[in-house]
Write a protein that holds these residues in place. Structure first.
Motif, short mmCIF file in Angstrom:
data_model
loop_
_atom_site.label_atom_id
_atom_site.label_comp_id
_atom_site.label_asym_id
_atom_site.label_seq_id
_atom_site.Cartn_x
_atom_site.Cartn_y
_atom_site.Cartn_z
N LEU A 36 -10.23 0.18 5.13
CA LEU A 36 -10.00 1.37 5.96
C LEU A 36 -10.71 1.30 7.31
O LEU A 36 -10.52 2.19 8.14
CB LEU A 36 -10.46 2.62 5.20
CG LEU A 36 -9.77 2.88 3.86
CD1 LEU A 36 -10.21 4.21 3.28
CD2 LEU A 36 -8.25 2.85 4.00
N ILE A 53 -9.12 12.18 4.40
CA ILE A 53 -8.54 10.85 4.61
C ILE A 53 -7.13 11.06 5.14
O ILE A 53 -6.39 11.94 4.68
CB ILE A 53 -8.52 10.03 3.31
CG1 ILE A 53 -7.96 8.62 3.56
CG2 ILE A 53 -7.77 10.74 2.20
CD1 ILE A 53 -8.09 7.68 2.37
N SER A 54 -6.76 10.28 6.13
CA SER A 54 -5.43 10.43 6.72
C SER A 54 -4.38 9.85 5.78
O SER A 54 -4.68 8.96 4.97
CB SER A 54 -5.37 9.71 8.07
OG SER A 54 -5.43 8.30 7.88
N GLU A 56 -2.11 7.78 6.51
CA GLU A 56 -1.97 6.36 6.80
C GLU A 56 -3.03 5.55 6.06
O GLU A 56 -2.74 4.52 5.44
CB GLU A 56 -2.10 6.12 8.31
CG GLU A 56 -0.98 6.74 9.14
CD GLU A 56 -1.11 8.26 9.31
OE1 GLU A 56 -2.22 8.80 9.06
OE2 GLU A 56 -0.11 8.91 9.65
N ARG A 57 -4.27 6.02 6.10
CA ARG A 57 -5.35 5.30 5.40
C ARG A 57 -5.18 5.39 3.89
O ARG A 57 -5.54 4.46 3.16
CB ARG A 57 -6.71 5.86 5.83
CG ARG A 57 -7.19 5.30 7.16
CD ARG A 57 -8.55 5.83 7.55
NE ARG A 57 -9.14 5.02 8.61
CZ ARG A 57 -10.13 5.42 9.40
NH1 ARG A 57 -10.63 6.64 9.23
NH2 ARG A 57 -10.61 4.62 10.32
N ILE A 60 -2.83 2.70 2.94
CA ILE A 60 -3.51 1.40 3.01
C ILE A 60 -4.38 1.19 1.77
O ILE A 60 -4.39 0.11 1.17
CB ILE A 60 -4.36 1.30 4.29
CG1 ILE A 60 -3.45 1.25 5.53
CG2 ILE A 60 -5.29 0.09 4.25
CD1 ILE A 60 -4.19 1.40 6.85
N LEU A 61 -5.11 2.22 1.39
CA LEU A 61 -5.98 2.12 0.22
C LEU A 61 -5.15 1.89 -1.05
O LEU A 61 -5.50 1.04 -1.88
CB LEU A 61 -6.81 3.39 0.08
CG LEU A 61 -7.79 3.43 -1.10
CD1 LEU A 61 -8.84 2.33 -0.99
CD2 LEU A 61 -8.47 4.80 -1.20
#
Length: 283
Positions: A36, A53-54, A56-57, A60-61
């Motif tokens: 991140l 947390i966005s 988008e992140r 990703i996570l």
């Protein structure tokens, strides 16, 4: 994004789910921080619900944790989205946090089942019945807080009449129907209101008569709120110290079985209405 000083139950739940996702995949906090592009301390804050947390992140996570359950991921992203200010926010700081969390849980539920052994369902109470309950709280509530709790209770009930209301099943024991909180007239009006609301297409009221015998967790008030992904279901239990929220998969399975048992021994919705009507006629 700035850290929160007092995360809500929903925010804490999101953080807990992200921690489960990470640890189940064997991903360390350091690795998650690298994915991140944040320091390790922020991962701890995200997982505690103290830092947002966005979307988008979050994706990703999820990818880094090899999570391929798209329905679950989408539901988590919905929880992470900056939400519009809910009506319950006007009570924050004036009422106990747990009451605010219950309202938010109900607002996001797709389906609710609840069991009541002594009390009437909060979402189906008359104002006089609710007022009688608030006046016997120990320690005694000041008049201003009683008024706030009553207003909050009424606004909570609106969840069943919105544009896309959740389906709602209330399993009510005969003992609750026979309680005369506020006196005979208040009790009769409450039963008549319960009958009226039970005619709503999205609301089912099912009665467990005394003769049905024992059932699991007798005496406990339980709300099971279904979410967009089954992993995100939540159970809320009333106790004398305030609401308790549980959501481990083992606990969710336990309370689903608990409520299934109660529904099996409860009267049908039609027979339940007849039963309620007969008690009301005795008052």
């Amino acid at each position: 994004m700035a850290a929160r000083t007092s995360p809500t139950e929903r925010q804490k739940r999101l953080g807990a789910e992200l921690r489960i996702m990470r640890t189940s995949a064997g991903v360390s906090a350091e690795t998650a921080a690298g994915l991140l592009g944040v320091d390790r301390g922020k991962i701890s804050n995200i997982e505690a619900g103290a830092r947002p947390i966005s979307p988008e992140r979050l994706r990703i996570l999820a990818h880094g944790c090899d999570c391929t359950d798209n329905g679950y991921i989408d539901a988590l992203i919905e929880m992470a989205q900056p939400s519009s200010r809910g009506w319950w926010e006007t009570y924050r700081g004036s009422l106990p946090q747990g009451l605010i969390d219950i309202a938010e849980l109900e607002a996001h539920a797709l389906r609710m089942r609840a069991a009541y052994a002594i009390h009437m369902p909060g979402l189906l109470q008359t104002t006089d019945h609710a007022l009688a309950l608030f006046r016997v709280v120990i320690p005694q509530l000041p008049e201003r807080e009683i008024a706030l709790r009553l207003a909050h209770r009424v606004e909570r009930q609106g969840v069943l009449d919105g544009s896309s209301p959740p389906s709602y099943t209330a399993i009510v024991h005969e003992a609750a129907l026979r309680m005369q909180f506020g006196g005979r007239a208040v009790a009769r009006d409450q039963l008549e209101y319960l009958l009226k609301r039970s005619e709503h297409p999205g609301i089912r009221v099912r009665v467990i008569p005394f003769v049905a015998g024992a059932f699991p967790g007798s005496g406990q008030t339980v709300l099971y709120a279904e979410a967009a992904a089954p992993q995100l279901d939540t159970v809320q239990i009333d106790n004398s110290h305030g609401p308790l929220f549980v959501y481990s998969q083992a606990q969710l399975a336990k309370y689903r079985a608990h409520l299934d048992w109660m529904e099996r021994i409860a009267l049908s919705p039609g027979d339940s209405r007849d039963f309620i009507r007969s008690i009301a006629q005795q008052l």
